[in-house]
Design a protein around this motif. Sequence first.
Motif, PDB file in Angstrom:
ATOM      1  N   UNK A  57      46.148  41.104  16.085  1.00 33.55           N
ATOM      2  CA  UNK A  57      47.337  41.947  16.118  1.00 33.55           C
ATOM      3  C   UNK A  57      47.173  43.118  15.150  1.00 33.55           C
ATOM      4  N   UNK A  58      47.527  44.317  15.602  1.00 32.79           N
ATOM      5  CA  UNK A  58      47.416  45.505  14.761  1.00 32.79           C
ATOM      6  C   UNK A  58      46.181  46.332  15.035  1.00 32.79           C
ATOM      7  N   UNK A  59      45.260  45.796  15.843  1.00 28.69           N
ATOM      8  CA  UNK A  59      44.059  46.550  16.190  1.00 28.69           C
ATOM      9  C   UNK A  59      44.152  47.014  17.638  1.00 28.69           C
ATOM     10  N   UNK A  60      43.620  48.194  17.892  1.00 23.98           N
ATOM     11  CA  UNK A  60      43.533  48.677  19.258  1.00 23.98           C
ATOM     12  C   UNK A  60      42.263  48.159  19.906  1.00 23.98           C
ATOM     13  N   UNK A  61      42.166  48.322  21.207  1.00 20.23           N
ATOM     14  CA  UNK A  61      40.966  47.860  21.896  1.00 20.23           C
ATOM     15  C   UNK A  61      40.774  48.605  23.205  1.00 20.23           C
ATOM     16  N   UNK A  62      39.515  48.886  23.494  1.00 14.24           N
ATOM     17  CA  UNK A  62      39.119  49.432  24.783  1.00 14.24           C
ATOM     18  C   UNK A  62      38.382  48.389  25.611  1.00 14.24           C
ATOM     19  N   UNK A  63      38.254  47.176  25.105  1.00 11.62           N
ATOM     20  CA  UNK A  63      37.411  46.185  25.781  1.00 11.62           C
ATOM     21  C   UNK A  63      37.917  44.771  25.555  1.00 11.62           C
ATOM     22  N   UNK A  64      39.063  44.449  26.173  1.00  9.91           N
ATOM     23  CA  UNK A  64      39.549  43.077  26.210  1.00  9.91           C
ATOM     24  C   UNK A  64      39.282  42.510  27.609  1.00  9.91           C
ATOM     25  N   UNK A  65      39.085  41.201  27.692  1.00 11.08           N
ATOM     26  CA  UNK A  65      38.707  40.595  28.969  1.00 11.08           C
ATOM     27  C   UNK A  65      39.561  39.372  29.276  1.00 11.08           C
ATOM     28  N   UNK A  66      39.787  39.167  30.572  1.00 13.34           N
ATOM     29  CA  UNK A  66      40.446  37.961  31.047  1.00 13.34           C
ATOM     30  C   UNK A  66      40.001  37.695  32.472  1.00 13.34           C
ATOM     31  N   UNK A  67      40.323  36.487  32.940  1.00 19.68           N
ATOM     32  CA  UNK A  67      39.964  36.090  34.297  1.00 19.68           C
ATOM     33  C   UNK A  67      41.173  35.475  34.971  1.00 19.68           C
ATOM     34  N   UNK A  68      41.425  35.859  36.206  1.00 17.37           N
ATOM     35  CA  UNK A  68      42.525  35.290  36.975  1.00 17.37           C
ATOM     36  C   UNK A  68      41.967  34.582  38.204  1.00 17.37           C
ATOM     37  N   UNK A  69      42.699  33.576  38.644  1.00 18.78           N
ATOM     38  CA  UNK A  69      42.289  32.820  39.829  1.00 18.78           C
ATOM     39  C   UNK A  69      43.342  33.003  40.904  1.00 18.78           C
ATOM     40  N   UNK A  70      42.907  33.444  42.084  1.00 18.93           N
ATOM     41  CA  UNK A  70      43.808  33.761  43.183  1.00 18.93           C
ATOM     42  C   UNK A  70      43.772  32.669  44.244  1.00 18.93           C
ATOM     43  N   UNK A  71      44.907  32.497  44.918  1.00 19.80           N
ATOM     44  CA  UNK A  71      44.996  31.543  46.026  1.00 19.80           C
ATOM     45  C   UNK A  71      44.527  32.170  47.325  1.00 19.80           C
ATOM     46  N   UNK A  72      44.514  33.501  47.394  1.00 20.79           N
ATOM     47  CA  UNK A  72      44.038  34.216  48.575  1.00 20.79           C
ATOM     48  C   UNK A  72      43.088  35.324  48.109  1.00 20.79           C
ATOM     49  N   UNK A  73      42.143  35.679  48.939  1.00 22.41           N
ATOM     50  CA  UNK A  73      41.169  36.699  48.571  1.00 22.41           C
ATOM     51  C   UNK A  73      41.816  38.091  48.593  1.00 22.41           C
ATOM     52  N   UNK A  74      41.480  38.884  47.614  1.00 19.99           N
ATOM     53  CA  UNK A  74      41.951  40.260  47.514  1.00 19.99           C
ATOM     54  C   UNK A  74      40.815  41.154  47.021  1.00 19.99           C
ATOM     55  N   UNK A  75      40.905  42.432  47.339  1.00 15.09           N
ATOM     56  CA  UNK A  75      39.949  43.409  46.820  1.00 15.09           C
ATOM     57  C   UNK A  75      40.221  43.593  45.325  1.00 15.09           C
ATOM     58  N   UNK A  76      39.233  43.362  44.459  1.00 18.69           N
ATOM     59  CA  UNK A  76      39.476  43.495  43.016  1.00 18.69           C
ATOM     60  C   UNK A  76      40.029  44.858  42.606  1.00 18.69           C
ATOM     61  N   UNK A  77      39.579  45.909  43.248  1.00 19.87           N
ATOM     62  CA  UNK A  77      40.064  47.241  42.891  1.00 19.87           C
ATOM     63  C   UNK A  77      41.533  47.407  43.268  1.00 19.87           C
ATOM     64  N   UNK A  78      41.947  46.804  44.373  1.00 19.95           N
ATOM     65  CA  UNK A  78      43.355  46.858  44.760  1.00 19.95           C
ATOM     66  C   UNK A  78      44.218  46.085  43.761  1.00 19.95           C
ATOM     67  N   UNK A  79      43.722  44.936  43.295  1.00 16.57           N
ATOM     68  CA  UNK A  79      44.446  44.163  42.286  1.00 16.57           C
ATOM     69  C   UNK A  79      44.596  44.986  41.012  1.00 16.57           C
ATOM     70  N   UNK A  80      43.538  45.665  40.614  1.00 18.41           N
ATOM     71  CA  UNK A  80      43.594  46.506  39.411  1.00 18.41           C
ATOM     72  C   UNK A  80      44.658  47.592  39.542  1.00 18.41           C
ATOM     73  N   UNK A  81      44.681  48.250  40.679  1.00 25.12           N
ATOM     74  CA  UNK A  81      45.654  49.326  40.899  1.00 25.12           C
ATOM     75  C   UNK A  81      47.083  48.796  40.864  1.00 25.12           C
ATOM     76  N   UNK A  82      47.329  47.667  41.531  1.00 22.35           N
ATOM     77  CA  UNK A  82      48.675  47.093  41.566  1.00 22.35           C
ATOM     78  C   UNK A  82      49.141  46.680  40.175  1.00 22.35           C
ATOM     79  N   UNK A  83      48.250  46.091  39.387  1.00 23.21           N
ATOM     80  CA  UNK A  83      48.631  45.658  38.042  1.00 23.21           C
ATOM     81  C   UNK A  83      48.941  46.846  37.143  1.00 23.21           C
ATOM     82  N   UNK A  84      48.187  47.922  37.277  1.00 18.59           N
ATOM     83  CA  UNK A  84      48.429  49.093  36.434  1.00 18.59           C
ATOM     84  C   UNK A  84      49.783  49.734  36.698  1.00 18.59           C
TER      85      UNK A  84
END
Length: 266
Positions: A57-84
């Motif tokens: 906490x208190x630090x900025x970051x340009x490189x944090x990572x996480x992983x999500x698990x989907x019940x249906x297949x989706x285009x990763x780039x579309x998921x990125x756009x929707x989340x943003x």
Amino acid sequence: MQRIRLRYTKRGRLRFTSHRDFQRAFERALRRAEVPMAYSAGFTPHPKVSYANAAPTGTGSEAEYLEIQLAERRDPEQVRTLLNTSLPDGLDITDAVEAATSGLADRLQASVWELRLDGVEHTVAADAVAAFLAAEIVEVQRRTKNGLRTFDARAAVAGLEALPGQADRPGVEGCAILRLVVRHVTPAVRPDDVLSGLRATADLAPPVPAAVTRLAQGLLDEESGTVTDPLAPDREAVKAAQPTAAATTATPGVSPARGGAPEGPS
């Protein structure tokens, strides 16, 4: 099911949010974006999200990572756009790739940090860095939930250099930028621990708190001291698994079984 790995940022005022604050904001964004998440079993199902090595906490970051698990297949780039479109400004998904390999957390071996020291001249910071690197052991203390703990901050540092910067705070003269490469070890050595080590070895005490940003994290190349992209193996694996045009497009009148010989009556 499908696993997607995401790289995200913490910028501006959102650097002061805790990891738990981010978790709540991210799970709300998943619901708003209608991402078809897979859920855990039990009385209190929760979306399957795996967080990796969150920045303090208190630090900025340009490189944090996480992983999500989907019940249906989706285009990763579309998921990125929707989340943003559903996340607040400052929390931005900058990369998304299908998880085609195992062990993302194992590839987060080191981090590259930028420490901005307003009010510190470059030459003073460079001398302090030289003194820190010359020491075999730099003991620092950090207060934990189990009390005050003493550990070596020097061994985890794979690289440290001082660069000239430009002060951007009114009434503050001089600015130095520290570029720090630190291995992920136990106990974890954080940027503020290195600052404590610089204070102990060279009496370096910035007049204002340092602005700290993580620039990258991933595999550490010991020879060059660089940190490589941890999502690169997934991109390569996905690309290798995609059928080539030659394999998917049959040429009319050509039989692959006959090594390309034209088909027709014998």
